[in-house]
Write a protein that holds these residues in place. Structure first.
Motif, PDB file in Angstrom:
ATOM      1  N   ASP A 158      -2.011  16.693 -14.440  1.00  0.00           N
ATOM      2  CA  ASP A 158      -1.244  16.740 -15.681  1.00  0.00           C
ATOM      3  C   ASP A 158      -0.282  15.569 -15.660  1.00  0.00           C
ATOM      4  O   ASP A 158       0.576  15.487 -14.776  1.00  0.00           O
ATOM      5  CB  ASP A 158      -0.422  18.040 -15.772  1.00  0.00           C
ATOM      6  CG  ASP A 158      -1.344  19.247 -15.814  1.00  0.00           C
ATOM      7  OD1 ASP A 158      -2.447  19.124 -16.382  1.00  0.00           O
ATOM      8  OD2 ASP A 158      -0.973  20.292 -15.234  1.00  0.00           O
ATOM      9  N   ILE A 159      -0.448  14.638 -16.592  1.00  0.00           N
ATOM     10  CA  ILE A 159       0.395  13.448 -16.611  1.00  0.00           C
ATOM     11  C   ILE A 159       1.440  13.585 -17.724  1.00  0.00           C
ATOM     12  O   ILE A 159       1.112  13.942 -18.854  1.00  0.00           O
ATOM     13  CB  ILE A 159      -0.447  12.186 -16.880  1.00  0.00           C
ATOM     14  CG1 ILE A 159      -1.625  12.096 -15.899  1.00  0.00           C
ATOM     15  CG2 ILE A 159       0.418  10.940 -16.818  1.00  0.00           C
ATOM     16  CD1 ILE A 159      -1.243  11.848 -14.474  1.00  0.00           C
ATOM     17  N   VAL A 160       2.669  13.307 -17.376  1.00  0.00           N
ATOM     18  CA  VAL A 160       3.746  13.298 -18.371  1.00  0.00           C
ATOM     19  C   VAL A 160       4.449  11.949 -18.304  1.00  0.00           C
ATOM     20  O   VAL A 160       4.127  11.129 -17.467  1.00  0.00           O
ATOM     21  CB  VAL A 160       4.776  14.424 -18.089  1.00  0.00           C
ATOM     22  CG1 VAL A 160       4.133  15.797 -18.246  1.00  0.00           C
ATOM     23  CG2 VAL A 160       5.382  14.247 -16.706  1.00  0.00           C
ATOM     24  N   THR A 161       5.420  11.750 -19.225  1.00  0.00           N
ATOM     25  CA  THR A 161       6.219  10.538 -19.114  1.00  0.00           C
ATOM     26  C   THR A 161       7.541  10.904 -18.455  1.00  0.00           C
ATOM     27  O   THR A 161       8.220  11.840 -18.901  1.00  0.00           O
ATOM     28  CB  THR A 161       6.471   9.927 -20.503  1.00  0.00           C
ATOM     29  OG1 THR A 161       5.201   9.641 -21.081  1.00  0.00           O
ATOM     30  CG2 THR A 161       7.273   8.648 -20.396  1.00  0.00           C
ATOM     31  N   ASP A 162       7.872  10.190 -17.390  1.00  0.00           N
ATOM     32  CA  ASP A 162       9.122  10.452 -16.674  1.00  0.00           C
ATOM     33  C   ASP A 162      10.277  10.034 -17.579  1.00  0.00           C
ATOM     34  O   ASP A 162      10.389   8.861 -17.946  1.00  0.00           O
ATOM     35  CB  ASP A 162       9.133   9.656 -15.365  1.00  0.00           C
ATOM     36  CG  ASP A 162      10.328  10.011 -14.484  1.00  0.00           C
ATOM     37  OD1 ASP A 162      11.348  10.488 -15.024  1.00  0.00           O
ATOM     38  OD2 ASP A 162      10.232   9.802 -13.258  1.00  0.00           O
ATOM     39  N   SER A 179       1.570  17.882 -12.036  1.00  0.00           N
ATOM     40  CA  SER A 179       0.894  18.882 -11.221  1.00  0.00           C
ATOM     41  C   SER A 179      -0.544  18.416 -11.006  1.00  0.00           C
ATOM     42  O   SER A 179      -1.077  17.641 -11.789  1.00  0.00           O
ATOM     43  CB  SER A 179       0.923  20.216 -11.958  1.00  0.00           C
ATOM     44  OG  SER A 179      -0.016  21.095 -11.408  1.00  0.00           O
ATOM     45  N   TYR A 180      -1.163  18.872  -9.927  1.00  0.00           N
ATOM     46  CA  TYR A 180      -2.552  18.469  -9.694  1.00  0.00           C
ATOM     47  C   TYR A 180      -3.297  19.524  -8.906  1.00  0.00           C
ATOM     48  O   TYR A 180      -2.697  20.327  -8.197  1.00  0.00           O
ATOM     49  CB  TYR A 180      -2.620  17.113  -8.993  1.00  0.00           C
ATOM     50  CG  TYR A 180      -1.812  17.004  -7.719  1.00  0.00           C
ATOM     51  CD1 TYR A 180      -0.447  16.731  -7.754  1.00  0.00           C
ATOM     52  CD2 TYR A 180      -2.431  17.173  -6.486  1.00  0.00           C
ATOM     53  CE1 TYR A 180       0.279  16.635  -6.596  1.00  0.00           C
ATOM     54  CE2 TYR A 180      -1.695  17.074  -5.319  1.00  0.00           C
ATOM     55  CZ  TYR A 180      -0.340  16.806  -5.385  1.00  0.00           C
ATOM     56  OH  TYR A 180       0.381  16.699  -4.234  1.00  0.00           O
ATOM     57  N   GLU A 181      -4.610  19.513  -9.049  1.00  0.00           N
ATOM     58  CA  GLU A 181      -5.452  20.503  -8.383  1.00  0.00           C
ATOM     59  C   GLU A 181      -6.792  19.857  -8.034  1.00  0.00           C
ATOM     60  O   GLU A 181      -7.257  18.958  -8.743  1.00  0.00           O
ATOM     61  CB  GLU A 181      -5.653  21.705  -9.317  1.00  0.00           C
ATOM     62  CG  GLU A 181      -6.466  22.836  -8.758  1.00  0.00           C
ATOM     63  CD  GLU A 181      -5.932  23.357  -7.411  1.00  0.00           C
ATOM     64  OE1 GLU A 181      -6.428  22.905  -6.368  1.00  0.00           O
ATOM     65  OE2 GLU A 181      -5.020  24.202  -7.424  1.00  0.00           O
ATOM     66  N   VAL A 187       0.882  -1.162   0.000  1.00  0.00           N
ATOM     67  CA  VAL A 187       0.000   0.000   0.000  1.00  0.00           C
ATOM     68  C   VAL A 187       0.915   1.205   0.000  1.00  0.00           C
ATOM     69  O   VAL A 187       1.875   1.265   0.768  1.00  0.00           O
ATOM     70  CB  VAL A 187      -0.878  -0.007   1.273  1.00  0.00           C
ATOM     71  CG1 VAL A 187      -1.546   1.343   1.466  1.00  0.00           C
ATOM     72  CG2 VAL A 187      -1.902  -1.118   1.184  1.00  0.00           C
ATOM     73  N   ILE A 188       0.664   2.159  -0.897  1.00  0.00           N
ATOM     74  CA  ILE A 188       1.569   3.298  -0.995  1.00  0.00           C
ATOM     75  C   ILE A 188       0.777   4.544  -1.385  1.00  0.00           C
ATOM     76  O   ILE A 188      -0.211   4.461  -2.107  1.00  0.00           O
ATOM     77  CB  ILE A 188       2.713   2.978  -1.998  1.00  0.00           C
ATOM     78  CG1 ILE A 188       3.823   4.009  -1.937  1.00  0.00           C
ATOM     79  CG2 ILE A 188       2.186   2.795  -3.405  1.00  0.00           C
ATOM     80  CD1 ILE A 188       5.111   3.529  -2.578  1.00  0.00           C
ATOM     81  N   HIS A 189       1.208   5.702  -0.859  1.00  0.00           N
ATOM     82  CA  HIS A 189       0.462   6.931  -1.125  1.00  0.00           C
ATOM     83  C   HIS A 189       0.975   7.679  -2.343  1.00  0.00           C
ATOM     84  O   HIS A 189       0.207   8.300  -3.076  1.00  0.00           O
ATOM     85  CB  HIS A 189       0.521   7.853   0.098  1.00  0.00           C
ATOM     86  CG  HIS A 189      -0.629   7.642   1.017  1.00  0.00           C
ATOM     87  ND1 HIS A 189      -1.919   7.914   0.657  1.00  0.00           N
ATOM     88  CD2 HIS A 189      -0.682   7.162   2.287  1.00  0.00           C
ATOM     89  CE1 HIS A 189      -2.723   7.621   1.656  1.00  0.00           C
ATOM     90  NE2 HIS A 189      -1.997   7.147   2.655  1.00  0.00           N
ATOM     91  N   ASP A 190       2.296   7.640  -2.545  1.00  0.00           N
ATOM     92  CA  ASP A 190       2.889   8.440  -3.614  1.00  0.00           C
ATOM     93  C   ASP A 190       2.638   7.782  -4.977  1.00  0.00           C
ATOM     94  O   ASP A 190       3.149   6.697  -5.254  1.00  0.00           O
ATOM     95  CB  ASP A 190       4.397   8.585  -3.348  1.00  0.00           C
ATOM     96  CG  ASP A 190       5.020   9.593  -4.297  1.00  0.00           C
ATOM     97  OD1 ASP A 190       4.915   9.383  -5.531  1.00  0.00           O
ATOM     98  OD2 ASP A 190       5.612  10.570  -3.813  1.00  0.00           O
ATOM     99  N   LEU A 191       1.852   8.473  -5.815  1.00  0.00           N
ATOM    100  CA  LEU A 191       1.457   7.879  -7.091  1.00  0.00           C
ATOM    101  C   LEU A 191       2.636   7.718  -8.040  1.00  0.00           C
ATOM    102  O   LEU A 191       2.720   6.737  -8.789  1.00  0.00           O
ATOM    103  CB  LEU A 191       0.384   8.733  -7.761  1.00  0.00           C
ATOM    104  CG  LEU A 191      -0.950   8.801  -7.005  1.00  0.00           C
ATOM    105  CD1 LEU A 191      -1.936   9.671  -7.768  1.00  0.00           C
ATOM    106  CD2 LEU A 191      -1.508   7.406  -6.797  1.00  0.00           C
ATOM    107  N   ASN A 192       3.556   8.687  -8.027  1.00  0.00           N
ATOM    108  CA  ASN A 192       4.709   8.586  -8.922  1.00  0.00           C
ATOM    109  C   ASN A 192       5.597   7.402  -8.562  1.00  0.00           C
ATOM    110  O   ASN A 192       6.097   6.695  -9.435  1.00  0.00           O
ATOM    111  CB  ASN A 192       5.521   9.882  -8.895  1.00  0.00           C
ATOM    112  CG  ASN A 192       4.782  11.011  -9.604  1.00  0.00           C
ATOM    113  OD1 ASN A 192       3.779  10.760 -10.281  1.00  0.00           O
ATOM    114  ND2 ASN A 192       5.252  12.233  -9.429  1.00  0.00           N
ATOM    115  N   GLN A 193       5.765   7.189  -7.258  1.00  0.00           N
ATOM    116  CA  GLN A 193       6.551   6.023  -6.832  1.00  0.00           C
ATOM    117  C   GLN A 193       5.818   4.732  -7.180  1.00  0.00           C
ATOM    118  O   GLN A 193       6.431   3.754  -7.609  1.00  0.00           O
ATOM    119  CB  GLN A 193       6.810   6.090  -5.327  1.00  0.00           C
ATOM    120  CG  GLN A 193       7.819   7.169  -4.960  1.00  0.00           C
ATOM    121  CD  GLN A 193       7.982   7.300  -3.469  1.00  0.00           C
ATOM    122  OE1 GLN A 193       7.204   6.743  -2.686  1.00  0.00           O
ATOM    123  NE2 GLN A 193       8.994   8.055  -3.067  1.00  0.00           N
TER     124      GLN A 193
END
Lengths: 261, 333
Positions: free
Chosen positions: A242-246, A256-258, A196-202
């Motif tokens: 806003d989704i980009v490719t890392d 970024s998010y709002e 279970v993890i909170h950070d979406l990028n990770q």
């Protein structure tokens, strides 16, 4: 390879139902990340799938056997779970803590066999705690402490490793350290990891499979590319993203998010 | 820690022998340490033999047993609740035992002090049953699809308060002589210093202590919390109930022979944890030694410091424990 799945699983605390009729198949040999907003039932599902929490109805199957009806020691040889922020008693050393991970393989009296010793040494090595093995766990930094607990769980020598928010309370570098360790355990030993993890990028970067939950229901399960997109994140977290490719990893990342007004 | 354990055990054993010698030496008739050794070797006078073997030795063995029993009981309770304040006194087990004794004195024993052979054994039996019943009551009240540690302690504190109220209510109905007797008993007096008591209690004490030693690994794991315990394949609820019963039985035996000795079950594990760390393989024996030393010394001091008045050993233990806790509190942030 051990399989883990939930069928028509309903879970509740007291009278309140958290999860209803959940069906979830965990891909063996992969890293699965469970994501979702606070209170959506992430931890509850993880705990129930590891028999730490009872199921109201439905069942969890480990290797085709109902987990809540299997002797707990038998499960502990196949599946390890690290709960969120566990606490060790003051003065317990890293080595002692890791040696407790051998419990399911021992008889009542805790004599360490040669194989037990080998596994403990390996766990110390892979988590980079060798030089700290005689230090009390309570004197370690947050990152080292979390690695010591992970070392205990992997010394359990199981195919499945479940972790509840393994990166919480750690700074960025220590979060990465823990995640790289999990990645290595998955790659080198083909362990199935569920976290279970909170950070979406990770989550997108380290997991092969994502399970996005909202109010106890699976909104979407799939690869990071299938799950991390504007539409699904709007639905799950109620945010505009806003989704980009890392460029570093080739995985989707949130720039970024709002909040949605 | 292993090396530290060896040293601390050695020092504690020396202290134990010293406190035994001091205790054997002190009393209305003083016997010098070398005379003690002489007598043990069979070269003492008849009078010395009588005093040592019939009066003082059973007292010391009893104090050793009660002290170690309370300490082991407290250690178990602290580990299964993961709370360093837990001990048989706080959980109301002493009070339950006390209430049983007061009820016995009120209803069954008419003439104060008139102990017949039957009543000598019925009193400790009542004390033991009182402790066990209280243990069952606490578990029953704390039960909510399992036993939560905090709930167990809070229920214990509540039960303790309730039982203490009953004790006072019953005490007020006693005649003055019985009242004093009950007071002395409740404050922890090693009254059962006779061989028959020792033989009646010792086997149980040995069995329960050995059983606890077999469970040291389980105690280590339980100390990590319920979830980790289950994760490691140990049936947490079952083991905690078994160990709770063991702790209550040990406390019951101790209270039966020594009355309501407060604090000993709390401080002995506390001091041992500082000496040898949290592993129960080292912690349990160390706590047992400390409990025994403290109680033997407390008994020796209580018997002699205000001669001819005798102060219950439990009061001396409390007198020593309170400053220990104050210092401890001042040291922690």
């Amino acid at each position: 390879m051990k399989s883990l799945s939930a069928e028509q699983l309903t879970i509740g605390y007291e009278e309140r139902i958290i999860v209803q009729n959940l069906n979830l198949d965990i891909k063996p040999g992969k890293i699965t990340a469970i994501i979702g907003p606070n209170g959506c039932g992430k931890s509850t599902i993880l705990k129930t799938m590891a028999r730490l929490h009872p199921a109201s109805s439905g069942a969890v199957y480990l290797d085709g056997k109902m987990i809540h009806k299997t002797p707990t020691k038998e499960i502990a040889k196949k599946l390890a779970i690290l709960p969120q922020s566990p606490e060790a008693p003051d003065g317990l050393t890293v080595f002692e803590l890791i040696s407790y991970g051998r419990t399911p393989h021992q008889s009542g009296l805790s004599r360490l066999t040669q194989h037990d010793q080998t596994m403990i040494e390996w766990a110390l090595d892979v988590t980079g705690l060798k030089h700290l093995q005689n230090q009390p766990v309570d004197t370690l930094s947050g990152g080292q402490r979390q690695r010591a607990w992970i070392a205990m769980s992997i010394a359990q020598e199981t195919d499945l490793l479940l972790l509840d928010e393994p990166t919480t309370y750690l700074d960025l570098a220590h979060q990465l350290e823990v995640l790289h360790l999990l990645e290595k355990l998955n790659r080198d030993d083909k362990r199935t990891i569920i976290m279970v993890i909170h950070d979406l990028n990770q989550a997108a970067r380290f997991a092969h499979q994502l399970v996005a939950l909202k109010q106890g229901e699976i909104v979407k399960q799939g690869t990071p590319d299938q799950v991390i997109n504007t539409e699904i994140l709007r639905q799950v977290f109620n945010i505009e993203t806003d989704i980009v490719t890392d460029r570093r990893t080739g995985k989707p990342a949130m720039l970024s998010y709002e909040l949605i007004k | 820690m292993q090396a530290r354990f060896k040293w601390s055990t050695l020092i504690l054993l020396v202290l134990l022998v010293l406190s035994c010698l001091i205790s054997l030496n002190l009393g209305a008739v003083s016997i010098k340490p070398w005379e003690v050794i002489h007598t043990f070797l069979g070269n003492g006078s008849d009078k010395q033999e009588l005093i040592l073997f019939q009066f003082r030795l059973p007292g010391i063995i009893l104090a050793l047993m009660v002290g170690a029993g309370m300490a082991i009981s407290g250690t178990i309770l602290q580990s299964i609740t993961r709370n360093e304040l837990a001990d048989p006194g706080i959980l109301g087990i002493n009070a339950g035992s006390g209430l049983a004794v007061i009820i016995y004195i009120t209803f069954f024993q008419t003439a104060a002090g008139g102990l017949t052979l039957v009543s000598t054994f019925i009193l400790p039996l009542f004390a033991f049953l009182g402790a066990i019943l209280t243990g069952v009551l606490i578990m029953f009240l704390a039960w909510k699809k399992g036993i939560d540690s905090i709930r167990l302690i809070l229920v214990g504190i509540g039960v303790n308060a309730g039982l203490s109220a009953f004790i006072i209510a019953f005490q007020l109905r006693l005649d003055p002589h019985d009242f004093v007797k009950a007071m002395v008993w409740l404050s922890g007096d090693l009254w059962a210093k006779q061989w028959p008591y020792v033989w009646a209690l010792l086997p149980w004490f040995i069995v329960l202590s050995l059983f606890t030693l077999l469970k040291t690994h389980t105690l280590n794991i339980l100390n990590l919390g319920t979830q980790v315990t289950t994760a490691l394949g140990i049936r947490s609820l079952r083991e905690r109930i078994i160990l709770l019963i063991t702790a209550v039985a040990l406390a019951g035996l101790s209270v039966a022979a020594g009355g309501g000795i407060a604090f000993l079950g709390m401080i002995a594990p506390h001091i041992s944890r500082r000496l040898v760390g949290p592993r129960h393989q080292l912690l349990i024996p160390t706590a047992a030694l400390i409990g025994a030393i403290v109680l033997i010394m407390a008994d020796a001091i209580g018997k002699n410091v205000l001669l001819p008045t005798q102060i219950p050993a439990g009061l001396i233990v409390s007198l020593v424990s309170v400053p220990y806790f104050v210092i401890l509190l001042m040291k922690t942030k």
